[in-house]
Write an enzyme that holds these catalytic residues in place. Sequence first.
Site, PDB file in Angstrom:
ATOM      1  N   CYS A   1       3.446   8.328   1.111  1.00 42.13           N
ATOM      2  CA  CYS A   1       3.840   7.418   2.186  1.00 42.13           C
ATOM      3  C   CYS A   1       4.067   6.057   1.542  1.00 42.13           C
ATOM      4  CB  CYS A   1       2.703   7.356   3.214  1.00 42.13           C
ATOM      5  SG  CYS A   1       2.984   6.126   4.497  1.00 42.13           S
TER       6      CYS A   1
ATOM      7  N   CYS B   1      -1.275  -2.687  14.996  1.00 39.22           N
ATOM      8  CA  CYS B   1      -0.994  -2.389  13.590  1.00 39.22           C
ATOM      9  C   CYS B   1      -1.498  -3.475  12.645  1.00 39.22           C
ATOM     10  CB  CYS B   1       0.517  -2.205  13.416  1.00 39.22           C
ATOM     11  SG  CYS B   1       1.004  -1.963  11.711  1.00 39.22           S
TER      12      CYS B   1
ATOM     13  N   CYS C   1      -2.204   2.128   7.200  1.00 37.56           N
ATOM     14  CA  CYS C   1      -1.600   1.144   6.296  1.00 37.56           C
ATOM     15  C   CYS C   1      -1.805  -0.306   6.709  1.00 37.56           C
ATOM     16  CB  CYS C   1      -0.117   1.431   6.144  1.00 37.56           C
ATOM     17  SG  CYS C   1       0.194   2.086   4.523  1.00 37.56           S
TER      18      CYS C   1
ATOM     19  N   CYS D   1       5.058  -7.284   7.737  1.00 36.58           N
ATOM     20  CA  CYS D   1       6.049  -6.814   8.706  1.00 36.58           C
ATOM     21  C   CYS D   1       6.182  -7.872   9.784  1.00 36.58           C
ATOM     22  CB  CYS D   1       5.592  -5.493   9.320  1.00 36.58           C
ATOM     23  SG  CYS D   1       6.774  -4.801  10.499  1.00 36.58           S
TER      24      CYS D   1
ATOM     25  N   GLU E   1       0.820  -1.214   0.000  1.00 35.20           N
ATOM     26  CA  GLU E   1       0.000   0.000   0.000  1.00 35.20           C
ATOM     27  C   GLU E   1       0.854   1.265   0.000  1.00 35.20           C
ATOM     28  OE1 GLU E   1      -2.864  -0.138   3.181  1.00 35.20           O
ATOM     29  OE2 GLU E   1      -3.149  -2.287   2.855  1.00 35.20           O
TER      30      GLU E   1
ATOM     31  N   CYS F   1       3.553  -5.439  16.089  1.00 33.60           N
ATOM     32  CA  CYS F   1       2.950  -4.469  17.022  1.00 33.60           C
ATOM     33  C   CYS F   1       1.442  -4.734  17.130  1.00 33.60           C
ATOM     34  CB  CYS F   1       3.206  -3.040  16.540  1.00 33.60           C
ATOM     35  SG  CYS F   1       4.959  -2.694  16.344  1.00 33.60           S
TER      36      CYS F   1
HETATM   37  N1  SAH Z   1       7.458   0.120  10.866  1.00 38.39           N
HETATM   38  C1  SAH Z   1       7.694   1.500  10.985  1.00 38.39           C
HETATM   39  C2  SAH Z   1       7.070   2.334   9.887  1.00 38.39           C
HETATM   40  C3  SAH Z   1       5.708   1.938   9.448  1.00 38.39           C
HETATM   41  S1  SAH Z   1       4.397   2.105  10.599  1.00 38.39           S
HETATM   42  C4  SAH Z   1       7.237   2.002  12.339  1.00 38.39           C
HETATM   43  O1  SAH Z   1       6.605   1.246  13.057  1.00 38.39           O
HETATM   44  O2  SAH Z   1       7.561   3.120  12.672  1.00 38.39           O
HETATM   45  C5  SAH Z   1       4.066   3.844  10.474  1.00 38.39           C
HETATM   46  C6  SAH Z   1       3.445   4.464  11.707  1.00 38.39           C
HETATM   47  O3  SAH Z   1       2.063   4.075  11.845  1.00 38.39           O
HETATM   48  C7  SAH Z   1       4.120   4.047  12.992  1.00 38.39           C
HETATM   49  O4  SAH Z   1       4.308   5.171  13.808  1.00 38.39           O
HETATM   50  C8  SAH Z   1       3.104   3.104  13.582  1.00 38.39           C
HETATM   51  O5  SAH Z   1       3.307   2.962  14.942  1.00 38.39           O
HETATM   52  C9  SAH Z   1       1.815   3.757  13.186  1.00 38.39           C
HETATM   53  N2  SAH Z   1       0.626   2.911  13.275  1.00 38.39           N
HETATM   54  C10 SAH Z   1       0.504   1.612  12.977  1.00 38.39           C
HETATM   55  N3  SAH Z   1      -0.758   1.185  13.199  1.00 38.39           N
HETATM   56  C11 SAH Z   1      -1.443   2.251  13.649  1.00 38.39           C
HETATM   57  C12 SAH Z   1      -2.787   2.452  14.061  1.00 38.39           C
HETATM   58  N4  SAH Z   1      -3.674   1.464  14.046  1.00 38.39           N
HETATM   59  N5  SAH Z   1      -3.160   3.683  14.469  1.00 38.39           N
HETATM   60  C13 SAH Z   1      -2.249   4.711  14.470  1.00 38.39           C
HETATM   61  N6  SAH Z   1      -0.977   4.585  14.096  1.00 38.39           N
HETATM   62  C14 SAH Z   1      -0.572   3.363  13.692  1.00 38.39           C
HETATM   63 FE1  SF4 Z   2       5.613  -3.187  11.614  1.00 36.00          FE
HETATM   64 FE2  SF4 Z   2       3.298  -1.992  12.032  1.00 36.00          FE
HETATM   65 FE3  SF4 Z   2       4.997  -2.297  14.032  1.00 36.00          FE
HETATM   66 FE4  SF4 Z   2       5.566  -0.552  12.079  1.00 36.00          FE
HETATM   67  S1  SF4 Z   2       3.863  -0.415  13.534  1.00 36.00           S
HETATM   68  S2  SF4 Z   2       6.939  -2.081  13.004  1.00 36.00           S
HETATM   69  S3  SF4 Z   2       4.681  -1.628  10.341  1.00 36.00           S
HETATM   70  S4  SF4 Z   2       3.970  -3.967  12.915  1.00 36.00           S
END
Ligand code: SAH
Ligand code: SF4
Length: 350
Positions: A105, A119, A333, A112, A92, A116
């Site tokens: 973006c 996410c 994303c 990944c 995406e 987390c």
């Molecule tokens: N993996 C990297 C970059 C991609 S994620 C990282 O984690 O930083 C990009 C951003 O989106 C990160 O700050 C992540 O914590 C945030 N993010 C992921 N899922 C989210 C959600 N459901 N609501 C808000 N932010 C989210």
């Molecule tokens: Fe991976 Fe999502 Fe965690 Fe970023 S926030 S490191 S994309 S699992």
Amino acid sequence: MGLIDIKSMTTEELTALMGEFGQPKFRAKQIFSWLHGGADSFDEMTNLPISLREKLKEECYIACVEIERKLVSALDGTVKYLYRLHDGEYIESVLMSYNHGYTVCISTQVGCRMGCSFCASGLSGKVRDLTASEMLAQIKMAEKDNGIRVSNVVMMGMGEPLDNFENSVRFLRLVSHDDGMNIGLRHISLSTSGVVSGIERLAEENMPITLSISLHAPFDDMRSKMMPVNKKWNVAALIAACKKYQSVTGRRISFEYAMIKDVNDSRECADGLVKLLRGIMCHVNLIPANPVVENNFKRSDDKNVNNFCEYLNSKGVNTTIRRTLGADIDASCGQLRNQKKRRDDNENCK
Ligand code: SAH
Ligand code: SF4
């Protein structure tokens, strides 16, 4: 032997390739300009001899992405793309319009592996790394599809860029090259969940990009529950790496903080952040968390987000609330790819 991913090559590597092909050096610059100007085929490279074009077709490929789905926000024009890669995988990208220009973006991996809890990108693990050329292709497709020039890039889509270090750094070199897309490194942000070894390596590169840290919690127990990476590199190790990074690069660091109701939005958390970030030249971005279908957390109330923001600012921590773009199109994303996956899985069950 597989074909050469020519769009991921630096000008030095292309020059060496031209040497192998028995071609003069200046061909490398011509090819580089075509590739990064958006050529989709070697036939378009009309200033190259036909014999060289044929040789390139035999030995190399030009990475590209195809638009599988496209959603345009009726609220603010944000465009979300689900791109299909050459091997049938999906990623995406999001195109956002700001007063100062267009920002894309981009994703850096298919899926990944950081896992987390909040996410959507990490729900089914990592499938593979993206090549530098596949990162570039996401930007070029957004430009072509909308007839615009992109001025800013954020590596904040699907994937952990520092878990794909070499390709991410290669991408940064290529996208900022004068003869290429020429997007200045100062206009690029790289976001990491806190891969400390990667932050240390990135400091050695000393590039003037903005490093963005997905912090989301100031305390280890809380952060480890949300982000498994914290079990490997805890908050103290992460902050130490940030300080080191700042001392080498002199760059301000950005901290992302997704506010989740009754999880990380208390006054105690705000105080924890103030203490943690003392002495770091930084900016905190509060993100009202995007609920994900697969999870059941809720975003903090607007009032609470505002209070949290005001409180941090009153304590000297420079904080803003991220404007929500594309609220009507699930701009967070990983969600489109998961929808696509669920649909395909249902098809397969029939
Ligand atoms: N993996 C990297 C970059 C991609 S994620 C990282 O984690 O930083 C990009 C951003 O989106 C990160 O700050 C992540 O914590 C945030 N993010 C992921 N899922 C989210 C959600 N459901 N609501 C808000 N932010 C989210
Ligand atoms: Fe991976 Fe999502 Fe965690 Fe970023 S926030 S490191 S994309 S699992």
